[in-house]
Design an enzyme around this catalytic site. Structure first.
Site, PDB file in Angstrom:
ATOM      1  N   ILE A   1      26.336 -23.906 -31.031  1.00  0.00           N
ATOM      2  CA  ILE A   1      25.587 -24.514 -30.053  1.00  0.00           C
ATOM      3  C   ILE A   1      25.392 -23.392 -28.783  1.00  0.00           C
ATOM      4  CG2 ILE A   1      26.060 -26.798 -30.267  1.00  0.00           C
ATOM      5  CD1 ILE A   1      28.314 -26.462 -28.054  1.00  0.00           C
ATOM      6  N   PRO A   2      24.450 -23.295 -28.066  1.00  0.00           N
ATOM      7  CA  PRO A   2      23.945 -22.268 -27.006  1.00  0.00           C
ATOM      8  C   PRO A   2      24.470 -22.390 -25.738  1.00  0.00           C
ATOM      9  CG  PRO A   2      22.390 -24.068 -27.071  1.00  0.00           C
ATOM     10  CD  PRO A   2      23.180 -24.560 -27.881  1.00  0.00           C
ATOM     11  N   TRP A   3      24.112 -21.695 -24.769  1.00  0.00           N
ATOM     12  CA  TRP A   3      24.934 -21.652 -23.459  1.00  0.00           C
ATOM     13  C   TRP A   3      24.163 -22.512 -22.592  1.00  0.00           C
ATOM     14  CZ3 TRP A   3      20.955 -19.669 -20.360  1.00  0.00           C
ATOM     15  CH2 TRP A   3      20.350 -18.505 -21.019  1.00  0.00           C
TER      16      TRP A   3
ATOM     17  N   LYS B   1      31.336 -24.460 -32.647  1.00  0.00           N
ATOM     18  CA  LYS B   1      31.399 -23.113 -32.099  1.00  0.00           C
ATOM     19  C   LYS B   1      30.345 -22.815 -30.643  1.00  0.00           C
ATOM     20  CE  LYS B   1      29.627 -19.185 -31.958  1.00  0.00           C
ATOM     21  NZ  LYS B   1      29.390 -18.355 -30.616  1.00  0.00           N
ATOM     22  N   PRO B   2      31.005 -22.964 -29.828  1.00  0.00           N
ATOM     23  CA  PRO B   2      30.265 -22.789 -28.575  1.00  0.00           C
ATOM     24  C   PRO B   2      29.690 -21.514 -28.281  1.00  0.00           C
ATOM     25  CG  PRO B   2      32.798 -23.049 -27.803  1.00  0.00           C
ATOM     26  CD  PRO B   2      32.527 -23.091 -29.369  1.00  0.00           C
ATOM     27  N   ALA B   3      29.032 -21.456 -27.258  1.00  0.00           N
ATOM     28  CA  ALA B   3      28.464 -19.939 -27.053  1.00  0.00           C
ATOM     29  C   ALA B   3      29.277 -19.044 -26.234  1.00  0.00           C
ATOM     30  CB  ALA B   3      26.860 -20.101 -26.102  1.00  0.00           C
ATOM     31  N   GLU B   4      29.332 -17.828 -26.542  1.00  0.00           N
ATOM     32  CA  GLU B   4      30.420 -16.895 -25.967  1.00  0.00           C
ATOM     33  C   GLU B   4      30.360 -16.885 -24.662  1.00  0.00           C
ATOM     34  OE1 GLU B   4      28.059 -16.320 -28.161  1.00  0.00           O
ATOM     35  OE2 GLU B   4      27.159 -14.198 -28.000  1.00  0.00           O
TER      36      GLU B   4
ATOM     37  N   SER C   1      18.422 -19.762 -30.533  1.00  0.00           N
ATOM     38  CA  SER C   1      17.025 -18.973 -30.425  1.00  0.00           C
ATOM     39  C   SER C   1      16.412 -19.019 -31.874  1.00  0.00           C
ATOM     40  CB  SER C   1      17.111 -17.432 -29.905  1.00  0.00           C
ATOM     41  OG  SER C   1      18.249 -16.983 -30.972  1.00  0.00           O
TER      42      SER C   1
ATOM     43  N   GLU D   1      17.332 -26.569 -33.879  1.00  0.00           N
ATOM     44  CA  GLU D   1      16.901 -27.039 -32.643  1.00  0.00           C
ATOM     45  C   GLU D   1      16.492 -25.553 -31.999  1.00  0.00           C
ATOM     46  OE1 GLU D   1      15.870 -29.740 -31.547  1.00  0.00           O
ATOM     47  OE2 GLU D   1      17.053 -31.359 -32.687  1.00  0.00           O
TER      48      GLU D   1
ATOM     49  N   CYS E   1      15.392 -25.273 -23.219  1.00  0.00           N
ATOM     50  CA  CYS E   1      14.540 -25.001 -24.310  1.00  0.00           C
ATOM     51  C   CYS E   1      13.212 -25.895 -24.192  1.00  0.00           C
ATOM     52  CB  CYS E   1      15.100 -25.377 -25.576  1.00  0.00           C
ATOM     53  SG  CYS E   1      15.875 -27.159 -25.621  1.00  0.00           S
TER      54      CYS E   1
ATOM     55  N   GLN F   1      20.794 -11.864 -19.892  1.00  0.00           N
ATOM     56  CA  GLN F   1      19.642 -12.988 -19.707  1.00  0.00           C
ATOM     57  C   GLN F   1      19.025 -12.429 -18.555  1.00  0.00           C
ATOM     58  OE1 GLN F   1      18.528 -14.846 -21.814  1.00  0.00           O
ATOM     59  NE2 GLN F   1      16.929 -15.878 -20.850  1.00  0.00           N
TER      60      GLN F   1
ATOM     61  N   GLU G   1       8.963 -16.985 -25.291  1.00  0.00           N
ATOM     62  CA  GLU G   1      10.185 -17.779 -24.422  1.00  0.00           C
ATOM     63  C   GLU G   1      10.617 -16.813 -23.462  1.00  0.00           C
ATOM     64  OE1 GLU G   1      13.392 -19.327 -26.706  1.00  0.00           O
ATOM     65  OE2 GLU G   1      13.261 -21.330 -25.503  1.00  0.00           O
TER      66      GLU G   1
HETATM   67  P1  NAD Z   1      21.285 -17.667 -29.450  1.00  0.00           P
HETATM   68  O1  NAD Z   1      20.319 -17.904 -30.783  1.00  0.00           O
HETATM   69  O2  NAD Z   1      21.387 -16.202 -29.274  1.00  0.00           O
HETATM   70  O3  NAD Z   1      22.948 -18.227 -29.748  1.00  0.00           O
HETATM   71  C1  NAD Z   1      23.051 -19.707 -29.831  1.00  0.00           C
HETATM   72  C2  NAD Z   1      24.320 -19.576 -30.945  1.00  0.00           C
HETATM   73  O4  NAD Z   1      24.463 -18.935 -31.741  1.00  0.00           O
HETATM   74  C3  NAD Z   1      25.626 -18.901 -29.928  1.00  0.00           C
HETATM   75  O5  NAD Z   1      26.572 -19.907 -29.983  1.00  0.00           O
HETATM   76  C4  NAD Z   1      25.659 -17.752 -30.559  1.00  0.00           C
HETATM   77  O6  NAD Z   1      27.028 -17.075 -30.436  1.00  0.00           O
HETATM   78  C5  NAD Z   1      25.404 -18.233 -32.189  1.00  0.00           C
HETATM   79  N1  NAD Z   1      24.912 -16.969 -32.801  1.00  0.00           N
HETATM   80  C6  NAD Z   1      24.543 -15.752 -32.567  1.00  0.00           C
HETATM   81  N2  NAD Z   1      24.267 -15.079 -33.574  1.00  0.00           N
HETATM   82  C7  NAD Z   1      24.515 -15.859 -34.704  1.00  0.00           C
HETATM   83  C8  NAD Z   1      24.303 -15.672 -35.941  1.00  0.00           C
HETATM   84  N3  NAD Z   1      23.830 -14.658 -36.691  1.00  0.00           N
HETATM   85  N4  NAD Z   1      24.850 -16.768 -36.946  1.00  0.00           N
HETATM   86  C9  NAD Z   1      25.269 -17.785 -36.366  1.00  0.00           C
HETATM   87  N5  NAD Z   1      25.418 -17.972 -35.124  1.00  0.00           N
HETATM   88  C10 NAD Z   1      24.819 -17.055 -34.239  1.00  0.00           C
HETATM   89  O7  NAD Z   1      20.659 -18.693 -28.447  1.00  0.00           O
HETATM   90  P2  NAD Z   1      21.111 -18.514 -26.846  1.00  0.00           P
HETATM   91  O8  NAD Z   1      20.734 -17.299 -26.286  1.00  0.00           O
HETATM   92  O9  NAD Z   1      22.525 -19.035 -26.789  1.00  0.00           O
HETATM   93  O10 NAD Z   1      20.410 -19.891 -26.342  1.00  0.00           O
HETATM   94  C11 NAD Z   1      19.108 -19.955 -25.809  1.00  0.00           C
HETATM   95  C12 NAD Z   1      17.929 -20.496 -27.028  1.00  0.00           C
HETATM   96  O11 NAD Z   1      18.610 -21.534 -27.425  1.00  0.00           O
HETATM   97  C13 NAD Z   1      16.536 -20.606 -26.479  1.00  0.00           C
HETATM   98  O12 NAD Z   1      15.921 -19.981 -27.595  1.00  0.00           O
HETATM   99  C14 NAD Z   1      16.351 -22.030 -26.359  1.00  0.00           C
HETATM  100  O13 NAD Z   1      15.195 -22.348 -26.508  1.00  0.00           O
HETATM  101  C15 NAD Z   1      17.497 -22.317 -27.462  1.00  0.00           C
HETATM  102  N6  NAD Z   1      17.900 -23.730 -27.420  1.00  0.00           N
HETATM  103  C16 NAD Z   1      17.051 -24.758 -28.101  1.00  0.00           C
HETATM  104  C17 NAD Z   1      17.473 -26.067 -27.867  1.00  0.00           C
HETATM  105  C18 NAD Z   1      16.616 -27.333 -28.535  1.00  0.00           C
HETATM  106  O14 NAD Z   1      17.141 -28.357 -28.633  1.00  0.00           O
HETATM  107  N7  NAD Z   1      15.527 -26.796 -29.251  1.00  0.00           N
HETATM  108  C19 NAD Z   1      18.244 -26.663 -26.950  1.00  0.00           C
HETATM  109  C20 NAD Z   1      19.006 -25.637 -26.115  1.00  0.00           C
HETATM  110  C21 NAD Z   1      18.710 -24.161 -26.387  1.00  0.00           C
END
Ligand code: NAD
Length: 484
Positions: free
Chosen positions: A163-165, A189-192, A242, A263, A297, A344, A394
């Site tokens: 999941i993201p942050w 796995k939560p975001a770092e 992302s 998502e 998002c 960010q 985005e």
């Molecule tokens: P991110 O993709 O960088 O990271 C998301 C998660 O994935 C984090 O926990 C990260 O540690 C992990 N991650 C990073 N690289 C990985 C890999 N190679 N394999 C597996 N996991 C990995 O995204 P972010 O910057 O944390 O979040 C922002 C993004 O999330 C934006 O693009 C936003 O639009 C999207 N988002 C989408 C929704 C939705 O429901 N569609 C909801 C919230 C956020």
């Protein structure tokens, strides 16, 4: 005659107390119902983006730790969770929901400290919605056969969830609640940059006496996430984040037999027609892009406004932007908190420069920003060309790109002219226009005369590069079940 002193309209600070909050100096991994040190011995810091101070040291899970977590989840699945009567599973999920409500203030404050979002958002949106998801899916646990009439339903096994942050607790709830209700066990796995509320949730699960190993929380960055996704004994991967990482995960899971939901990102258009209630629409636009720092998002990051009301809408928007309060996330008056991380803020700043370079007119209200921490003023870009990067990519910050249209078809064409398809907004007093647009806009969620409204009963998800699969509602159950 003495000059009259101008009235100072600034609000008196009203910070939420931190006295009731417990944040430990260090957190381990939550595996098999116990707190385990990472095998590598490595830790990283999670900081408060509003003052750049460390909140806690967080264990970094390597492949061996993720393997231990998946094994614990498998054992819990085989021996306890998949065998338990569904009504019993529901009782645990209800208990989680109730405990979350009881601890709502603590969770809200920690969410704001770790992620930077205004307390008004975490207190009124994130935490209540997270509890609502557990309540909602608890109700489904023993009624799964009724959700899919004519089908036989069974759980998938172990779910790996990354999941993201931007909504750390809420995204955990979106993922855990349906997975558990359907009888799966989980490695989360939560975001770092925002691990704290997931770790506090793990403490809460212990308090709820959830059987050991049913939920495991492994912290770390991308490599930890990849280890969860790649683990051969994971049956289902649920990812929110992302589009770039989503594509990597899609490739990594292709041909593995793992069920996958993605998502991903968005570039939503908020479409304002001349017949819309303009004041209400302006408030909706503000809510759609500036609250939660634009870290949403489905944020309405593009404004498509009918040409005849462009000047009025922009004038009212600027007026409203001048009253937005940017600052301390824990202050109850704050509208826009801190940007989640230094990285960010660098990304957002890059887009501000790109917008100007592409010829758009930048507007930011004058407002004081705190000396420490990561901050961005609410930003409006006018006269944005369709080809400008700020109209296509985005940004994930409080930045709105304004364009105009003359006909309904032009609005639809411009709104759909993006690789994403997560959400959109339509503002008009004509129901027929709303129904016309909702059938033609390629977006998973479309709000009419409102924006950013969520409910656990309502499915959420995207088209195109915004991902696939739905979370929420009955649809959200399907992602965690074998349906035969
Ligand atoms: P991110 O993709 O960088 O990271 C998301 C998660 O994935 C984090 O926990 C990260 O540690 C992990 N991650 C990073 N690289 C990985 C890999 N190679 N394999 C597996 N996991 C990995 O995204 P972010 O910057 O944390 O979040 C922002 C993004 O999330 C934006 O693009 C936003 O639009 C999207 N988002 C989408 C929704 C939705 O429901 N569609 C909801 C919230 C956020």
């Amino acid at each position: 005659m003495a000059k009259k002193k101008p009235i100072d309209w600034r609000l008196v600070p009203a910070p939420e107390s931190k006295d009731h909050v417990r944040i430990d100096p260090q957190y381990e991994l939550f595996v098999g119902g116990k707190w385990q040190k990472p095998k590598s011995g490595t830790y990283f810091d999670t900081i408060n983006p509003a003052n750049e101070q460390r909140l806690a040291r967080i264990a970094e899970a390597g492949e061996a730790d993720v393997d231990a977590a998946v094994k614990a989840a498998r054992k819990a699945y085989d021996t306890v969770w998949s065998r338990m009567p569904a009504a019993e599973r529901a009782k645990y999920i209800y208990r989680i929901a109730r405990l979350l409500q009881e601890k709502a203030r603590e969770f809200a404050v920690i969410e704001s400290m770790d992620g930077g979002k205004a307390i008004r958002e975490s207190r009124d949106v994130d935490v209540p919605l997270a509890a609502a998801h557990f309540f909602y899916y608890a109700g489904w646990a023993d009624k799964l056969n009724y959700a899919f009439p004519g089908k036989s339903v069974s759980p998938l096994g172990v779910a790996g969830q990354v999941i993201p942050w931007n909504f750390p607790l809420l995204m955990a709830a979106w993922k855990l609640a349906p997975a558990l209700a359907c009888g799966n066990t989980v490695v989360l796995k939560p975001a770092e940059t925002t691990p704290l509320t997931a770790l506090k949730l793990a403490e809460l699960l212990q308090e709820a006496e959830l059987p050991d190993g049913v939920v495991n929380v492994v912290t770390g960055a991308g490599a930890t996430g990849a280890a969860v996704v790649d683990h051969p004994d994971v049956n289902k991967v649920a990812f929110t984040g992302s589009t770039g990482v989503g594509k990597l995960i899609q490739r990594a899971t292709a041909g593995s037999g793992k069920k996958l939901t993605l998502e991903l990102g968005g570039k939503a258009a908020n479409i304002i027609f001349a017949d819309a209630p303009i004041d209400q629409a302006v408030e909706g636009i503000i809510n759609g892009i500036y609250f939660n720092q634009g870290h949403v998002c489905c944020a309405g990051s593009r404004l498509l406004v009918e040409e005849s009301v462009h000047d009025e809408v922009v004038r009212k928007l600027k007026h409203r932007m001048r009253s937005l309060v940017v600052g301390d996330p824990l202050d109850k008056n704050t509208d826009i908190g801190a940007i989640n991380s230094k990285e960010q803020l660098v990304t957002i700043t890059k887009y501000l420069k790109a917008g100007v370079a592409d010829g758009a007119e930048l507007y930011q209200p004058a407002c004081d920003l705190p000396a420490k921490g990561y901050w961005c003023r609410p930003t409006l870009f006018l006269d944005v060309a369709q080809s400008a990067r700020i109209a296509e990519e985005e940004i994930f910050g409080p930045v709105l790109a304004v364009q105009t249209f003359r006909t309904v078809d032009e609005a639809i064409q411009k709104a759909n002219n993006t690789p994403y398809g997560l959400s959109a907004g339509v503002w008009t007093d004509k129901g027929s226009k709303i129904f016309n647009l909702t059938s033609k806009l390629r977006a998973g969620v479309i709000w009419a005369n409102t924006y950013n409204k969520f409910d656990p009963t309502s499915p959420f998800g995207g088209y195109k590069e915004s991902g696939y699969g739905r979370e929420g509602g009955v649809h959200g159950l399907g992602a965690y079940l074998n349906l035969n």
